[in-house]
Enzyme design. Structure first.
Site, PDB file in Angstrom:
ATOM      1  N   ARG A 146       1.636  -0.988   3.666  1.00 10.17           N
ATOM      2  CA  ARG A 146       2.369  -0.076   4.538  1.00 10.17           C
ATOM      3  C   ARG A 146       3.214  -0.940   5.459  1.00 10.17           C
ATOM      4  NH1 ARG A 146      -2.944   1.626   4.179  1.00 10.17           N
ATOM      5  NH2 ARG A 146      -3.275   3.773   3.460  1.00 10.17           N
ATOM      6  N   HIS A 242       8.787   2.612   2.934  1.00  9.04           N
ATOM      7  CA  HIS A 242       7.694   3.185   2.144  1.00  9.04           C
ATOM      8  C   HIS A 242       8.060   3.292   0.669  1.00  9.04           C
ATOM      9  CE1 HIS A 242       3.772   4.463   3.384  1.00  9.04           C
ATOM     10  NE2 HIS A 242       3.778   5.488   2.587  1.00  9.04           N
ATOM     11  N   ARG A 245       6.588   0.486  -1.222  1.00  3.06           N
ATOM     12  CA  ARG A 245       5.152   0.690  -1.459  1.00  3.06           C
ATOM     13  C   ARG A 245       4.948   1.608  -2.662  1.00  3.06           C
ATOM     14  NH1 ARG A 245      -0.041   0.981   0.939  1.00  3.06           N
ATOM     15  NH2 ARG A 245      -0.999   3.053   0.977  1.00  3.06           N
ATOM     16  N   HIS A 268      -6.076   3.283  -0.250  1.00  2.25           N
ATOM     17  CA  HIS A 268      -6.344   4.717  -0.251  1.00  2.25           C
ATOM     18  C   HIS A 268      -7.850   4.964  -0.236  1.00  2.25           C
ATOM     19  CE1 HIS A 268      -2.229   5.782  -2.262  1.00  2.25           C
ATOM     20  NE2 HIS A 268      -2.130   5.643  -0.963  1.00  2.25           N
ATOM     21  N   TYR A 277       0.603   9.048  -8.906  1.00  2.00           N
ATOM     22  CA  TYR A 277       1.450   8.120  -9.660  1.00  2.00           C
ATOM     23  C   TYR A 277       1.218   8.228 -11.164  1.00  2.00           C
ATOM     24  CZ  TYR A 277       2.169   6.007  -5.100  1.00  2.00           C
ATOM     25  OH  TYR A 277       2.485   5.802  -3.787  1.00  2.00           O
TER      26      TYR A 277
END
Length: 298
Positions: A146, A242, A245, A268, A277
């Site tokens: 991040r 972001h 990322r 996460h 994803y």
């Protein structure tokens, strides 16, 4: 039913902090439902049951209405039926068992590999700021950090000789993230050549990445760097830090990386955050099968 809609509309108009646009939206939603109910032979609000509402919502879905639109209709119906219950127009609220549809979770914007290459190579490392910016973008894409984690890195958080760095997630959980040799080489070059020029002897700073004042790089400063690089690379999409990322995660998954490993690298806590994803269009299913199954090829 129309008289109860008119009464409800009047109540909404009398409430403070309720815009005319919001009232029109509620009334429009309810008019659509009433028209549907009347098509089914329902004439009075007391005749309405939960199966009528379920059937109405199903029809909206069949018509291809967006999940957000259907969710808004559910809210409109719940508020109206609550009003009808308070006014004793009905004995039982048929929306009590009705749940709003869960919003669809779509994979966020990720750049194509060729776009990512252009983005990174658009930065000129000839001066100290350019070298710093290239190192930051290379490291962000290589690790999936991040942006808050990236700018929070201190010098002692990065162990490039061992190929990893340590960072702290927003929830306070510390994790180790691998760093590829390519990104590591850019960070090493920045640390050796550019950082000494940016640092100030009268103001020691432990941050890895410094701005021109010798202070820790800010989110706003890095956001400007990404925006400038995107413009130089000719990338039309509106990207943010972001985006790098997301690109990190998407490219790993597309190339057959294990979701659990990607989840750990991203920090996460819930697997659902990573599963966005794994879309059918993004997975190279045949390639993964050919690589993984012992009898995929003769």
């Amino acid at each position: 039913m129309k008289k109860w809609l008119q009464a409800y509309s009047k109540r909404l108009e009398d409430e403070r902090n309720r815009s005319a646009a919001t009232v029109r939206s509620y009334v429009s939603d309810l008019n659509d439902f009433i028209a549907y109910a009347e098509e089914q032979g329902v004439k009075e609000v007391r005749e309405l049951r939960s199966n009528h509402i379920q059937a109405y919502l199903s029809r909206l879905k069949q018509e291809g209405r967006k999940t957000a639109t259907i969710a808004r209709r559910v809210v409109s119906l719940k508020k109206w039926f609550r009003f009808l219950t308070i006014e004793r127009a009905i004995e039982y609220d048929p929306t009590l068992q009705i749940e709003s549809p869960k919003p669809e979770r779509k994979a966020p914007l990720a750049l194509k590999q060729t776009e990512m290459d252009r983005l990174l190579e658009s930065i000129d490392p000839a001066n100290r700021q350019g070298l710093r910016d290239r190192a930051m973008l290379e490291l962000l894409y290589a690790t999936g950090l991040r942006v808050s984690e990236l700018i929070a890195l201190n010098i002692d958080h990065v162990r490039l000789d061992m190929g990893f760095l340590t960072c702290t997630s927003p929830g306070g959980r510390e994790r180790m993230v691998p760093v590829g040799s390519y990104a590591a080489s850019w960070v090493e070059r920045y640390a050796a050549e550019a950082r000494p020029q940016l640092s100030r002897e009268d103001k020691p700073e432990q941050a890895l990445f410094l701005n021109v004042f010798g202070e820790r790089m800010t989110r706003q400063g890095f956001w400007k760097t990404v925006k400038k690089a995107a413009g130089a690379a000719g990338i039309g999409a509106e990207i943010t830090p972001h985006t790098l990322r997301h690109s990190f995660a998407a490219h790993l998954v597309e190339n057959g990386a294990d979701l659990r490993a990607v989840q750990e690298m991203l920090g996460h806590t819930a697997s659902a955050s990573t599963q966005i994803y794994q879309t059918p269009s993004g997975l190279k299913v045949k390639d993964v099968y050919d690589r993984a199954h012992p009898r995929a090829r003769s």
